[in-house]
Design an enzyme around this catalytic site. Structure first.
Site, PDB file in Angstrom:
ATOM      1  N   ASP A 159      11.930   3.661  15.149  1.00  0.00           N
ATOM      2  CA  ASP A 159      12.034   5.081  14.802  1.00  0.00           C
ATOM      3  C   ASP A 159      11.925   5.984  16.018  1.00  0.00           C
ATOM      4  OD1 ASP A 159      12.285   4.840  11.956  1.00  0.00           O
ATOM      5  OD2 ASP A 159      10.142   4.454  11.809  1.00  0.00           O
ATOM      6  N   HIS A 175      14.545   4.464   6.878  1.00  0.00           N
ATOM      7  CA  HIS A 175      13.289   5.208   6.821  1.00  0.00           C
ATOM      8  C   HIS A 175      13.630   6.664   7.107  1.00  0.00           C
ATOM      9  CE1 HIS A 175       9.131   6.179   7.006  1.00  0.00           C
ATOM     10  NE2 HIS A 175       8.962   6.071   8.313  1.00  0.00           N
ATOM     11  N   SER A 196     -12.314 -13.617 -13.828  1.00  0.00           N
ATOM     12  CA  SER A 196     -13.520 -13.873 -14.620  1.00  0.00           C
ATOM     13  C   SER A 196     -14.250 -12.575 -14.932  1.00  0.00           C
ATOM     14  CB  SER A 196     -14.454 -14.808 -13.854  1.00  0.00           C
ATOM     15  OG  SER A 196     -15.008 -14.139 -12.724  1.00  0.00           O
ATOM     16  N   GLU A 253     -13.510 -15.870   1.561  1.00  0.00           N
ATOM     17  CA  GLU A 253     -13.873 -14.835   0.595  1.00  0.00           C
ATOM     18  C   GLU A 253     -13.187 -13.504   0.872  1.00  0.00           C
ATOM     19  OE1 GLU A 253     -15.403 -15.210  -2.144  1.00  0.00           O
ATOM     20  OE2 GLU A 253     -16.044 -17.286  -1.831  1.00  0.00           O
ATOM     21  N   GLU A 296      -8.479 -14.816  -0.273  1.00  0.00           N
ATOM     22  CA  GLU A 296      -8.331 -14.408  -1.670  1.00  0.00           C
ATOM     23  C   GLU A 296      -7.547 -13.112  -1.830  1.00  0.00           C
ATOM     24  OE1 GLU A 296     -11.510 -14.784  -4.369  1.00  0.00           O
ATOM     25  OE2 GLU A 296     -12.284 -16.633  -3.475  1.00  0.00           O
ATOM     26  N   TYR A 350      18.533  -5.566  15.837  1.00  0.00           N
ATOM     27  CA  TYR A 350      18.611  -6.885  15.219  1.00  0.00           C
ATOM     28  C   TYR A 350      17.203  -7.463  15.088  1.00  0.00           C
ATOM     29  CZ  TYR A 350      21.247 -11.061  13.822  1.00  0.00           C
ATOM     30  OH  TYR A 350      21.824 -12.100  13.106  1.00  0.00           O
ATOM     31  N   GLU A 356       1.096   3.466   4.851  1.00  0.00           N
ATOM     32  CA  GLU A 356       0.833   2.622   6.009  1.00  0.00           C
ATOM     33  C   GLU A 356      -0.541   2.883   6.609  1.00  0.00           C
ATOM     34  OE1 GLU A 356       5.508   2.193   7.420  1.00  0.00           O
ATOM     35  OE2 GLU A 356       4.180   3.629   8.418  1.00  0.00           O
TER      36      GLU A 356
END
Length: 325
Positions: free
Chosen positions: A82, A107, A251, A226, A230, A24, A194
């Site tokens: 796992d 998985h 840009s 930075e 971003e 859970y 991963e």
């Protein structure tokens, strides 16, 4: 590749099953809630000493041990860690699961690398939502869903594929897309990603950029914005537009900067290391290391978590996030 949607599935197949969700956590909770909201009978299985038992019970589920759940289930969905699958299956599920039932994973690792050898009478399915459980639940509640991959490793009943599709639709994936794969393909690609891209390389790149700027006298706050903040802008643009479309939205300066710097960081040596990582995944070396760390009490994972928590970028992040509070 065929993309399956709700119209390609039979919701009655999963609604006719008694489903036991083992675990859970991130995926277990989301899948159990989505299934129940889709009219599926669901129980939750957790160890007797699990701290999550109270939460599952508070959210309206019958909670029992894996052995108890297996005895009353037609479909076991193994969503525990796992590295614990082999023990749970051998000790609690296999001795109690009825003939002709189904075993499902999110998985492919346990089947691809032999942590579990399912009985011949069982259907063995994979339904892998491509995102965290929090997103799976939120998208379902919003009337959408996450794309899921599905596969069949063993089709004892002749209806395993249809059952997997029905399950995937019940957790919301039929609203957006259910894609075919194999246990090996899903597992190997996911383990590679991963390590080499998502959870391995990107955080290391952020740390390295932050450290470089701070070491050269830039303020930690500017370095944080930075090199970390971003990243969300980048991810959102790539998700919405693709990589080429992302470049159209930034840009000329940023795009030319990408041209100048990108392949100086991701070099042929980087690509060669990626190929080595993939080879290690396919050979089972990664899985062996994961299991060894688990048996020893996770010393490498614990050390890594402590190291990440102590990095200076975390203090800066906490301060800046508090500005929004």
């Amino acid at each position: 590749m065929k993309v399956y949607l709700d119209a390609d599935t039979d919701p009655g197949l999963i609604r006719a099953r008694r489903v036991a969700v083992i675990g859970y956590g991130n995926q277990g909770r989301a899948q159990a809630l989505n299934l129940r909201d889709s009219g599926v009978s669901v129980t939750v299985a957790l160890p007797a000493d699990s701290r999550r038992r109270e939460k599952a019970a508070d959210e309206g589920f019958d909670v029992m041990t894996s052995a108890e759940a297996a005895a009353g289930a037609d479909l076991i969905v193994l969503l525990a860690a796992d590295e614990d699958h082999g023990r749970i299956y051998a000790q609690e599920i296999e001795p109690n699961l009825r003939q002709g039932a189904a075993l499902q994973f999110a998985h492919g690792l346990s089947i691809r690398f032999g942590l579990i050898a399912p009985r011949a009478d069982l259907d063995v399915l994979l339904v892998a939502p491509k995102g965290p459980g929090t997103a799976l639940r939120a998208d379902y509640l919003a009337g959408s869903g996450l794309i899921s991959l599905f596969a069949v490793a063993q089709d004892a009943s002749g209806g395993a594929e249809a059952l997997a599709l029905s399950y995937a639709a019940a957790i919301g994936s039929g609203r957006v897309g259910i894609l075919p794969t194999s246990f090996a393909e899903e597992c190997e690609a996911d383990l590679f990603n991963e390590q080499a891209v998502l959870w391995g390389a990107i955080p290391e790149l952020i740390h390295a950029g932050f450290e470089t700027l701070v070491a050269e006298g830039f303020s930690p706050e500017i370095a944080y914005f930075e090199c970390l903040t971003e990243v969300k802008l980048l991810a959102d643009l790539i998700y919405a537009r693709g990589i080429a479309g992302m470049r159209e939205a930034i840009s000329n300066t940023a795009e030319f900067g990408a041209l100048q710097g990108g392949r100086r960081i991701v070099t042929e040596e980087t690509r060669a290391e990626m190929r080595r990582i993939l080879a290690e995944v396919r050979a089972g070396a990664f899985t062996e290391k994961l299991l060894a760390d688990a048996r020893a009490g996770y010393p490498r994972l614990r050390a890594s978590r402590a190291d990440a928590a102590s990095h200076p970028i975390e203090d800066v992040g906490r301060k800046l996030r508090n500005l929004k509070a």
